[in-house]
Scaffold this active site. Structure first.
Site, mmCIF file in Angstrom:
data_model
loop_
_atom_site.group_PDB
_atom_site.id
_atom_site.type_symbol
_atom_site.label_atom_id
_atom_site.label_comp_id
_atom_site.label_asym_id
_atom_site.label_seq_id
_atom_site.Cartn_x
_atom_site.Cartn_y
_atom_site.Cartn_z
ATOM 1 N N MET A 171 3.177 3.833 11.781
ATOM 2 C CA MET A 171 2.432 4.757 12.626
ATOM 3 C C MET A 171 1.838 5.900 11.792
ATOM 4 S SD MET A 171 2.187 3.846 15.787
ATOM 5 C CE MET A 171 1.683 2.330 15.008
ATOM 6 N N ASN A 193 7.848 2.278 13.884
ATOM 7 C CA ASN A 193 7.774 2.961 12.586
ATOM 8 C C ASN A 193 9.168 3.007 11.995
ATOM 9 O OD1 ASN A 193 5.671 4.735 11.017
ATOM 10 N ND2 ASN A 193 7.629 5.792 10.824
ATOM 11 N N ALA A 242 0.306 -0.213 0.406
ATOM 12 C CA ALA A 242 0.320 -1.446 -0.399
ATOM 13 C C ALA A 242 1.442 -1.372 -1.434
ATOM 14 C CB ALA A 242 -1.028 -1.588 -1.092
ATOM 15 N N SER A 294 -11.705 -1.724 7.403
ATOM 16 C CA SER A 294 -12.440 -0.555 6.894
ATOM 17 C C SER A 294 -12.983 0.281 8.035
ATOM 18 C CB SER A 294 -13.604 -0.986 6.004
ATOM 19 O OG SER A 294 -14.344 0.161 5.636
ATOM 20 N N LYS A 349 -12.201 -6.663 0.691
ATOM 21 C CA LYS A 349 -11.977 -5.240 1.033
ATOM 22 C C LYS A 349 -11.899 -4.406 -0.243
ATOM 23 C CE LYS A 349 -11.315 -1.418 3.008
ATOM 24 N NZ LYS A 349 -10.150 -0.657 3.127
ATOM 25 N N HIS A 352 -15.351 -4.007 -1.399
ATOM 26 C CA HIS A 352 -15.982 -3.040 -0.492
ATOM 27 C C HIS A 352 -15.674 -1.623 -0.969
ATOM 28 C CE1 HIS A 352 -15.534 -0.140 2.781
ATOM 29 N NE2 HIS A 352 -16.482 -0.783 3.444
ATOM 30 N N ASN A 353 -14.402 -1.370 -1.252
ATOM 31 C CA ASN A 353 -14.006 -0.025 -1.679
ATOM 32 C C ASN A 353 -14.608 0.333 -3.035
ATOM 33 O OD1 ASN A 353 -12.509 -0.122 0.616
ATOM 34 N ND2 ASN A 353 -10.615 0.587 -0.317
ATOM 35 N N GLU A 356 -17.949 1.371 -2.432
ATOM 36 C CA GLU A 356 -17.797 2.713 -1.824
ATOM 37 C C GLU A 356 -17.632 3.768 -2.935
ATOM 38 O OE1 GLU A 356 -14.836 2.748 1.429
ATOM 39 O OE2 GLU A 356 -13.923 4.412 0.350
ATOM 40 N N HIS A 613 -16.284 -15.684 -36.923
ATOM 41 C CA HIS A 613 -16.183 -16.110 -35.516
ATOM 42 C C HIS A 613 -17.283 -17.098 -35.128
ATOM 43 C CE1 HIS A 613 -12.869 -13.499 -34.622
ATOM 44 N NE2 HIS A 613 -13.529 -12.430 -35.078
HETATM 45 P P1 NAP Z 1 -0.409 6.675 6.064
HETATM 46 O O1 NAP Z 1 -1.102 7.572 7.015
HETATM 47 O O2 NAP Z 1 0.115 7.240 4.806
HETATM 48 O O3 NAP Z 1 0.766 5.951 6.857
HETATM 49 C C1 NAP Z 1 1.605 5.040 6.235
HETATM 50 C C2 NAP Z 1 2.578 4.494 7.247
HETATM 51 O O4 NAP Z 1 3.435 3.575 6.576
HETATM 52 C C3 NAP Z 1 3.469 5.553 7.870
HETATM 53 O O5 NAP Z 1 3.737 5.201 9.195
HETATM 54 C C4 NAP Z 1 4.720 5.476 7.019
HETATM 55 O O6 NAP Z 1 5.869 5.830 7.720
HETATM 56 C C5 NAP Z 1 4.794 4.008 6.730
HETATM 57 N N1 NAP Z 1 5.514 3.752 5.502
HETATM 58 C C6 NAP Z 1 5.417 4.413 4.328
HETATM 59 N N2 NAP Z 1 6.214 3.855 3.408
HETATM 60 C C7 NAP Z 1 6.837 2.832 4.027
HETATM 61 C C8 NAP Z 1 7.810 1.880 3.621
HETATM 62 N N3 NAP Z 1 8.264 1.878 2.376
HETATM 63 N N4 NAP Z 1 8.262 0.988 4.525
HETATM 64 C C9 NAP Z 1 7.791 0.984 5.789
HETATM 65 N N5 NAP Z 1 6.876 1.865 6.246
HETATM 66 C C10 NAP Z 1 6.409 2.766 5.370
HETATM 67 O O7 NAP Z 1 -1.346 5.450 5.633
HETATM 68 P P2 NAP Z 1 -2.640 4.891 6.353
HETATM 69 O O8 NAP Z 1 -3.807 5.709 5.953
HETATM 70 O O9 NAP Z 1 -2.372 4.648 7.786
HETATM 71 O O10 NAP Z 1 -2.799 3.497 5.568
HETATM 72 C C11 NAP Z 1 -2.030 2.355 5.843
HETATM 73 C C12 NAP Z 1 -2.616 1.218 5.009
HETATM 74 O O11 NAP Z 1 -3.993 1.034 5.386
HETATM 75 C C13 NAP Z 1 -2.634 1.487 3.499
HETATM 76 O O12 NAP Z 1 -2.483 0.295 2.803
HETATM 77 C C14 NAP Z 1 -4.028 2.033 3.277
HETATM 78 O O13 NAP Z 1 -4.478 1.869 1.942
HETATM 79 C C15 NAP Z 1 -4.825 1.200 4.245
HETATM 80 N N6 NAP Z 1 -6.095 1.789 4.691
HETATM 81 C C16 NAP Z 1 -6.217 3.117 4.905
HETATM 82 C C17 NAP Z 1 -7.435 3.630 5.333
HETATM 83 C C18 NAP Z 1 -7.625 5.102 5.607
HETATM 84 O O14 NAP Z 1 -8.780 5.519 5.714
HETATM 85 N N7 NAP Z 1 -6.575 5.884 5.735
HETATM 86 C C19 NAP Z 1 -8.517 2.762 5.543
HETATM 87 C C20 NAP Z 1 -8.334 1.394 5.344
HETATM 88 C C21 NAP Z 1 -7.123 0.915 4.922
HETATM 89 P P3 NAP Z 1 6.549 7.280 7.593
HETATM 90 O O15 NAP Z 1 5.809 8.121 8.555
HETATM 91 O O16 NAP Z 1 7.937 6.977 7.984
HETATM 92 O O17 NAP Z 1 6.395 7.726 6.169
#
Ligand code: NAP
Length: 635
Positions: A171, A193, A242, A294, A349, A352-353, A356, A613
């Site tokens: 979450m 979560n 990741a 994305s 993806k 894509h990034n 970006e 070479h």
């Molecule tokens: P975020 O806001 O940092 O949230 C991460 C979530 O993962 C939190 O609910 C966190 O829980 C949980 N978490 C962290 N470490 C964990 C672990 N070891 N085991 C289980 N749960 C864990 O990240 P986000 O931006 O939502 O991104 C999530 C994924 O989507 C990432 O891979 C990111 O690269 C990708 N993404 C992000 C975006 C963007 O714009 N933000 C866009 C596309 C893709 P806690 O609250 O308990 O720490």
């Protein structure tokens, strides 16, 4: 259970509420019956109530709702036109909101047919203007019969008690937004979560509670409860960081999953990790879908671009849900496609990034040249960027840059207070590594990664700036003319950035035999994602004829015309002490790519000289490797 049926006068709140009351045996109340006498008098005379008049009435209703909940539930019909009114009524969690909506002529007709009611039909216009459409709850079109509408509500309630269709773990920013998006589009969704004692407690249940206006959303703090609530085969979306977090989460889930369950990794995982996980989970009987998403927070909430890989059979089981939440392209088709096997969704993806990164850096360089070379202030630059939007360069990133430049703080601009150290999470660097491994020239996009790394060395840069007395020097030439060159230079850089990215996709697709469809990839990137632009729309067509951007005749025409703009701008910028990593790399890349006789003959000769070479002669049709004893010639 409390139902609140909202809508303007004539939408049928009382009719629907009474009928629903008969079917559910819950008592029905009309909010109008709780108005203080003064309000009733005003309304009878056709005088609209103001917010001051409404407050005591709404507070009474709020107390009543809590009372009714304790005595088993009720149905309340209440116009609740504004969100602030609905917030007051939200005195308990779990209220089921039913919003009745209809066209004005139908509502007018109904009001005119009414007898013995103190509502003046003339007030309808003001009510419709006041109505703030909620982005939660159950929205019903009142042109259907009351029986049909009540059946819809009852079916909806049945689905509330039924198992959730989708589960989301994580979450954070993305998980929350995707969960609300799904719940709003009618998908019953369960969220979970991780629990970290004293730190991360009741995150999922708290989130569901805070969003009680989304009745299809359920929050669980216990993984077993979460999994039990999901219909079979379970569809579980991981939205967590990741890397090791994904592997650890998979290991925790494995003993709790059944054969055939579907696990989706929606984060930005490295595609080679996803390839490995695909093979591993296949052996365990779990359907694994590595999936790129994305659009950032807003995209996830309103409609992202979605890039799933994995097995097509598993994709087909989740695609109806994904279709509902994805952005739509110009023709109304979902920005969603089955990308290909294994980690191909994460791979595209990643690219894509990477594009970006290149686009962001190219825009940053362009803004810098305008700011310190042309001495334009942020508002003037924003104006230029907005003009470019209408001159063939429309893109989400240009648009948000203009927005950013316009934000003022005290007497200055917020952007000037932001530390110039660019962060990164991995996708840019992984793309560069993949390009090197696959021998794909990637100069423009690789420079965007290096530029971020260089930016992060702030302390070192500050010290060297003093030692070298660095300062930008303003351009002396004609501003209008330079802006015209700059626009074309940026436009060509943008083409090169995309060319680098799509070339990498082609090479890797061929190596893995993924058969990626570039036109379709461009299509799902025309909306919802961060690199959506008019260029991306053009690429949808272009890739139907060729997979080489620089071989398209329209691109050739433009690149020939804009090449001199790009070389001029890069030359001008460098001579005035601007670092232009992406623009200059794009220039070198283009020139390097369109030169027939390159300087690489010297490289081959040098390699043969010091390391034997070998080299190939131009006049040898057999391309036989040869070695020359260069020392003999020296003697
Ligand atoms: P975020 O806001 O940092 O949230 C991460 C979530 O993962 C939190 O609910 C966190 O829980 C949980 N978490 C962290 N470490 C964990 C672990 N070891 N085991 C289980 N749960 C864990 O990240 P986000 O931006 O939502 O991104 C999530 C994924 O989507 C990432 O891979 C990111 O690269 C990708 N993404 C992000 C975006 C963007 O714009 N933000 C866009 C596309 C893709 P806690 O609250 O308990 O720490």
């Amino acid at each position: 259970m409390i139902f609140i049926i909202t809508g303007v006068s004539g939408s049928g709140k009382s009719t629907i509420g009474s009928l629903l009351s008969k079917k559910t045996n819950l008592p029905f109340f009309d909010a109008d019956d709780f108005h203080p006498k003064a309000n009733v008098e005003k309304m009878t005379q056709g005088i609209p109530l103001d917010d001051h008049d409404r407050m005591p009435w709404l507070n009474t209703l709020s107390d009543k709702i809590a009372e009714w909940e304790n005595s088993g539930g009720a149905i309340l019909a209440c116009s609740a036109l504004k969100e602030s009114y609905r917030q007051i009524l939200q005195s308990i969690p779990g209220i089921v909101w039913v919003h009745l909506k209809g066209e004005k002529p139908l509502l007018e007709e109904r009001l005119q047919n009414r007898k013995n009611h103190y509502m003046n039909p003339g007030l309808l216009t003001s009510q419709l203007e006041t109505w703030e459409d909620p982005d939660y709850g159950f929205h019903l079109d009142v042109s259907n019969t009351p029986e049909e509408l009540v059946n819809e509500i009852l079916n909806h309630m049945e689905s509330l008690n039924a198992p959730s269709h989708f589960g989301i773990i994580g979450m954070g920013v993305m998980g929350k937004s995707l969960a609300l998006n799904m719940a709003e589009k009618g998908v019953p969704v369960a969220v979970y979560n991780r629990y970290v004692s004293g730190k991360e407690e009741k995150i999922a249940s708290g989130f569901a509670e805070a969003n009680s206006g989304f009745p299809l959303l359920k929050g669980f703090d216990d993984i077993n409860d979460f999994l039990s609530n999901l219909e079979s085969p379970r569809k579980i979306l991981l939205m967590i960081p990741a890397g090791t977090a994904i592997d650890t989460q998979i290991e925790q889930l494995l003993p709790l999953l059944n054969q055939g369950d579907i696990l989706i990794d929606g984060g930005n995982s490295f595609f080679e990790d996803s390839n490995r996980r695909s093979e591993y989970l296949e052996k365990k009987g779990i359907n694994f879908i590595p999936m790129g998403v994305s659009g950032g927070e807003e995209g996830a909430r309103k409609g992202p671009s979605i890039m799933p890989g994995g097995e097509i059979k598993s994709y087909e089981l989740i695609s109806p849900y994904l279709k509902k939440i994805a952005a739509k392209d110009k023709l109304g088709k979902a920005c969603l496609t089955y990308v290909g096997p294994q980690g191909s969704g994460h791979f595209i993806k990643m690219v894509h990034n990477s594009i970006e990164y290149g686009e962001m850096q190219a825009i940053a360089e362009t803004v810098h040249l305008m700011r310190y070379g042309l001495k334009l202030n942020p508002l003037e630059i924003a104006k230029v960027l907005r003009e470019w939007q209408h001159e063939g360069l429309k893109s989400y990133l240009l648009e948000i840059t203009a927005d950013i430049l316009e934000v003022k703080e005290n007497n200055g601009f917020l952007v000037d207070m932001i530390l110039d150290e660019a962060a990164q999470k991995g996708t840019g660097g992984w793309s560069l590594k993949t390009a090197i491994q696959n021998h794909v020239p990637y100069s423009a996009l690789s420079e965007a990664v290096t530029a971020r790394q260089l930016s992060a060395k702030k302390k070192e840069r500050s010290e060297l700036a003093k030692l070298y007395n660095h300062r930008f020097r303003a351009f002396a030439d004609d501003k209008v003319l330079i802006l015209e060159h700059l626009k074309n230079a940026y436009a060509l850089t943008r083409i090169i950035n995309h060319e680098n990215g799509f070339n990498l996709m082609k090479e890797v697709s061929d190596n893995f035999q993924w058969k990626l469809d570039f036109s379709e990839i461009a299509r799902i990137w025309t909306n919802g994602c961060i690199i959506r632009s008019t260029l991306m729309e053009e690429l949808v067509q272009l890739f139907q004829n060729t997979d080489q951007i620089l071989q398209d005749k329209n691109i050739i025409h433009r690149a020939k015309e804009w090449k001199s703009d790009l070389t001029y701008i890069v030359g001008l910028g460098l001579q005035h002490d601007f670092a232009l990593p992406v623009m200059s790399a794009a220039t070198n890349y283009l020139l390097g790519k369109i030169i027939d006789d390159s300087s690489a003959n010297i490289i081959q000769a040098q390699r043969d000289y010091f390391g034997a070479h070998t080299y190939i002669r131009k006049d040898d049709p057999d391309k036989k490797p040869r070695h020359t004893d260069w020392i003999t010639y020296k003697k």
